[in-house]
Design a protein around this motif. Structure first.
Motif, mmCIF file in Angstrom:
data_model
loop_
_atom_site.group_PDB
_atom_site.id
_atom_site.type_symbol
_atom_site.label_atom_id
_atom_site.label_comp_id
_atom_site.label_asym_id
_atom_site.label_seq_id
_atom_site.Cartn_x
_atom_site.Cartn_y
_atom_site.Cartn_z
ATOM 1 N N GLU A 1 37.528 -3.478 47.808
ATOM 2 C CA GLU A 1 37.896 -2.975 49.134
ATOM 3 C C GLU A 1 36.842 -1.986 49.643
ATOM 4 O O GLU A 1 36.447 -2.014 50.799
ATOM 5 N N ALA A 2 36.391 -1.106 48.741
ATOM 6 C CA ALA A 2 35.421 -0.074 49.136
ATOM 7 C C ALA A 2 34.089 -0.698 49.547
ATOM 8 O O ALA A 2 33.337 -0.107 50.314
ATOM 9 N N LEU A 3 33.809 -1.882 49.005
ATOM 10 C CA LEU A 3 32.538 -2.535 49.343
ATOM 11 C C LEU A 3 32.701 -3.584 50.430
ATOM 12 O O LEU A 3 31.763 -4.312 50.736
ATOM 13 N N ALA B 1 43.744 6.095 45.640
ATOM 14 C CA ALA B 1 43.125 5.060 44.809
ATOM 15 C C ALA B 1 41.807 4.599 45.432
ATOM 16 O O ALA B 1 40.764 4.566 44.774
ATOM 17 N N LEU B 2 41.864 4.284 46.729
ATOM 18 C CA LEU B 2 40.652 3.814 47.405
ATOM 19 C C LEU B 2 39.612 4.942 47.479
ATOM 20 O O LEU B 2 38.419 4.717 47.230
ATOM 21 N N GLY B 3 40.066 6.169 47.797
ATOM 22 C CA GLY B 3 39.152 7.304 47.856
ATOM 23 C C GLY B 3 38.465 7.527 46.517
ATOM 24 O O GLY B 3 37.263 7.803 46.455
ATOM 25 N N SER B 4 39.217 7.384 45.416
ATOM 26 C CA SER B 4 38.641 7.558 44.091
ATOM 27 C C SER B 4 37.585 6.505 43.818
ATOM 28 O O SER B 4 36.511 6.810 43.284
ATOM 29 N N ALA B 5 37.887 5.260 44.187
ATOM 30 C CA ALA B 5 36.910 4.188 43.966
ATOM 31 C C ALA B 5 35.627 4.483 44.734
ATOM 32 O O ALA B 5 34.518 4.278 44.231
ATOM 33 N N MET B 6 35.777 4.994 45.967
ATOM 34 C CA MET B 6 34.590 5.329 46.760
ATOM 35 C C MET B 6 33.793 6.455 46.103
ATOM 36 O O MET B 6 32.561 6.425 46.086
ATOM 37 N N ALA B 7 34.515 7.462 45.567
ATOM 38 C CA ALA B 7 33.833 8.579 44.904
ATOM 39 C C ALA B 7 33.037 8.086 43.700
ATOM 40 O O ALA B 7 31.882 8.473 43.494
ATOM 41 N N VAL B 8 33.672 7.194 42.897
ATOM 42 C CA VAL B 8 32.974 6.659 41.721
ATOM 43 C C VAL B 8 31.762 5.842 42.161
ATOM 44 O O VAL B 8 30.671 5.957 41.593
#
Lengths: 301, 281
Positions: free
Chosen positions: A54-56, A251-258
């Protein structure tokens, strides 16, 4: 019984473990979860890589490429501005004045980051004095339209991180010392050759430090883009923040941070590889071997 | 230096002057605009001191500044304590563990602040509400926790760098003269490390005053620090008070910078070493 050698470091270690390692590890864990319904922020009963996908997705991917562009371009600009500046301070200025100039570089660095950036907002505003002055001088017909664009963000980050480039470069140029430059001149090199073959290669640790000190925080920048970028100058830092605040999708924010951390690490590694590939043949071609000097008369050797 | 000046020298000189103008332009603008009597910061109407009076009159502004100074002081003491102990251990008790510890410090310093911020928010909520540790619901505690992370790493580097540069023989002599480890630490090691400890503490203080991102995430309403107040004012319209407080804060920063500089100067550091210390590089 003797105390362990790391006894005195235990408090700092425990503190950082409790408030850095564990929270960041939690964020990594959250990034594999999902957002359950409207009111939940995160759930981790089913783990997947969907949030990364989703982040990509195209919506967010452009922000990642935009951030990377601002990061690389901003770092290069800092380097181009910083090298002559640091060289001037370390080599051309007398030692007495040097300390004062150094203090002058440090002052903006320790002035509130947010306030400095607001200073640029005041300068660049369409109704501000710069815009008025340019129009009065007939240099522009319309009010200045830089604020809330990517160019404003680029200007802002170059401004904000420039001291972090100048200082390590200064330290590196200062460390080369006048003896090396004089030796190079005595051996027949002109100024330019001395700079490119002696001073610059010897300042390499400072250049690397400067690039890292600018690039890493720049990629995670949140404030400059918020103050100067508006909707058009979005960066990943704001994306992460908005997922945690407005969208409440941890969840999405964390994935973006990683992903942000991964992008930074990969770029640094790729940059290092490119720098190595470019400089290796150069330093090889320039290397002088003693064997090559065999045929020369004794005096020159 | 005695040679005649070349064109390159003049160009470099001009370049340096330009870069300094660039570095100071927005700061000067803020200082000038703090004397703006207008209602909005951006449009300068007339000269006056109204914005400075407003700092005293408006409770929100006053309280934000107070919260910032209070948090800065506590965070600085905390980071200095943790960092000094860690720095002494790294310099005087080296071993394989230092490698791991420096790795951790590096990780702390290279992680983008926004990542720390989003990580701390759920973590502090978890500690405060799920584990019932009610101290983590306190706004000042949250800010101190957030501000102390990077500063602890910075102070550790600075103290370590100073002690590594000094001979350990003084401490050995102290031990040979039957001083207990504690006495040696208090009477020999600590005085040796003092300039670095003071410099580190002042840096931690300014870092905390400056901190915006972590503060914006972990703050509790009622204990809003100054930069977060400014950040929220950004949305509702910037008023000249913001510039006025910034001007005062700049003076405060200048004073603490000068103190650091003097402390390090007296300890015999060269200006290059000072620059390194003051930027944590």
């Amino acid at each position: 019984m003797r105390a362990p050698r790391f006894l005195l470091a235990i408090p700092a270690w425990a503190w950082l473990a409790a408030f850095f390692v564990l929270p960041v590890a939690t964020v990594v864990y959250f990034s594999f979860g999902y957002k359950p319904g409207i009111f939940g922020t995160h759930a981790t009963d089913v783990l997947s890589l969907d949030r990364y996908r989703e982040a990509l997705s195209p919506t967010f991917f452009t922000t990642f490429t935009n951030t990377l562009r601002v990061g690389v371009l901003g770092t290069l600009l800092c380097l181009v501005i910083g090298i002559p500046m640091a060289y001037w301070m370390a080599v051309k200025v007398s030692p007495g004045k040097r300390a004062f100039l150094l203090a002058l570089v440090i002052v903006p660095f320790w002035t509130n980051f947010l306030v400095r950036t607001i200073g640029w907002q005041v300068i660049l505003a369409p109704e501000g004095w710069l815009s008025g002055m340019l129009q009065a001088l007939g240099l522009r017909e319309n009010p200045l339209a830089i604020l809330y664009t990517r160019s404003a963000v680029l200007l802002g980050v170059v401004y904000n991180y420039l001291p972090l480039m100048i200082l390590p470069l200064f330290v590196a140029f200062d460390r080369v010392g006048p003896a090396m430059r004089e030796a190079s001149k005595d051996l027949g090199a002109n100024r330019w050759r001395t700079f490119t073959r002696v001073t610059l290669p010897m300042a390499r640790p400072g250049i690397i430090a400067g690039i890292l000190l600018v690039f890493i925080p720049l990629m995670g920048d949140y404030i400059t883009a918020t103050v100067l970028g508006g909707a058009r100058g979005n960066m990943v830092g704001q994306l992460v923040a908005s997922q945690f605040q407005a969208a409440q999708n941890w969840a999405l924010g964390s994935a973006m941070a990683v992903l942000l951390i991964i992008v930074i690490a990969v770029t640094v590694l790729v940059g290092a590889a490119i720098a190595y590939v470019v400089t290796w043949p150069l330093s090889r071609a320039r290397r002088l071997r003693l064997a090559d000097l065999e045929g020369l008369p004794e005096k020159v050797r | 230096m005695g040679e005649r000046r070349t064109v390159t020298d003049y160009l470099l000189y001009a370049w340096g002057a330009l870069v300094f103008a660039f570095l100071f332009l927005p700061i000067l603008v803020i200082m000038v605009y703090s004397f703006n009597e207008g209602r909005l910061l951006v449009s300068f109407t007339e000269f006056g001191f109204g914005s400075f009076r407003a700092i005293v009159d408006r409770p929100a502004v006053r309280s934000a500044v107070m919260v910032s100074i209070q948090t800065g002081a506590i965070a600085a003491v905390f980071a200095t304590l943790l960092g000094t102990l860690a720095g002494v251990a790294m310099a005087r008790r080296p071993g394989k563990w230092v490698l791991w510890f420096v790795g951790l410090l590096l990780l702390v310093s290279v992680t983008p602040e926004i990542v720390d911020a989003v990580a701390l928010l759920p973590w502090l909520v978890f500690l405060g509400q799920d584990l019932g540790l009610s101290m983590f619901d306190n706004g000042v505690v949250r800010l101190v926790v957030g501000h102390s992370l990077f500063s602890t790493a910075v102070v550790s580097y600075i103290v370590r760098a100073r002690l590594v540069g000094l001979d350990a023989q003084l401490e050995e002599a102290s031990a040979d003269l039957y001083a207990s480890p504690l006495t040696t630490f208090r009477r020999v090691t600590l005085p040796l490390a003092m300039p670095a400890v003071l410099a580190g503490g002042l840096l931690a203080f300014t870092l905390s005053l400056d901190n915006t991102i972590i503060s914006a995430f972990v703050q509790v309403s009622g204990t809003t620090p100054w930069p977060v107040y400014v950040l929220s004012a950004l949305r509702s319209g910037l008023r000249p008070e913001i510039a006025a407080v910034s001007t005062l804060m700049l003076l405060l920063t200048l004073v603490s910078l000068m103190l650091v500089w003097l402390v390090l100067r007296r300890a015999g550091d060269s200006s290059t070493q000072i620059a390194r210390t003051m930027t944590g590089t």
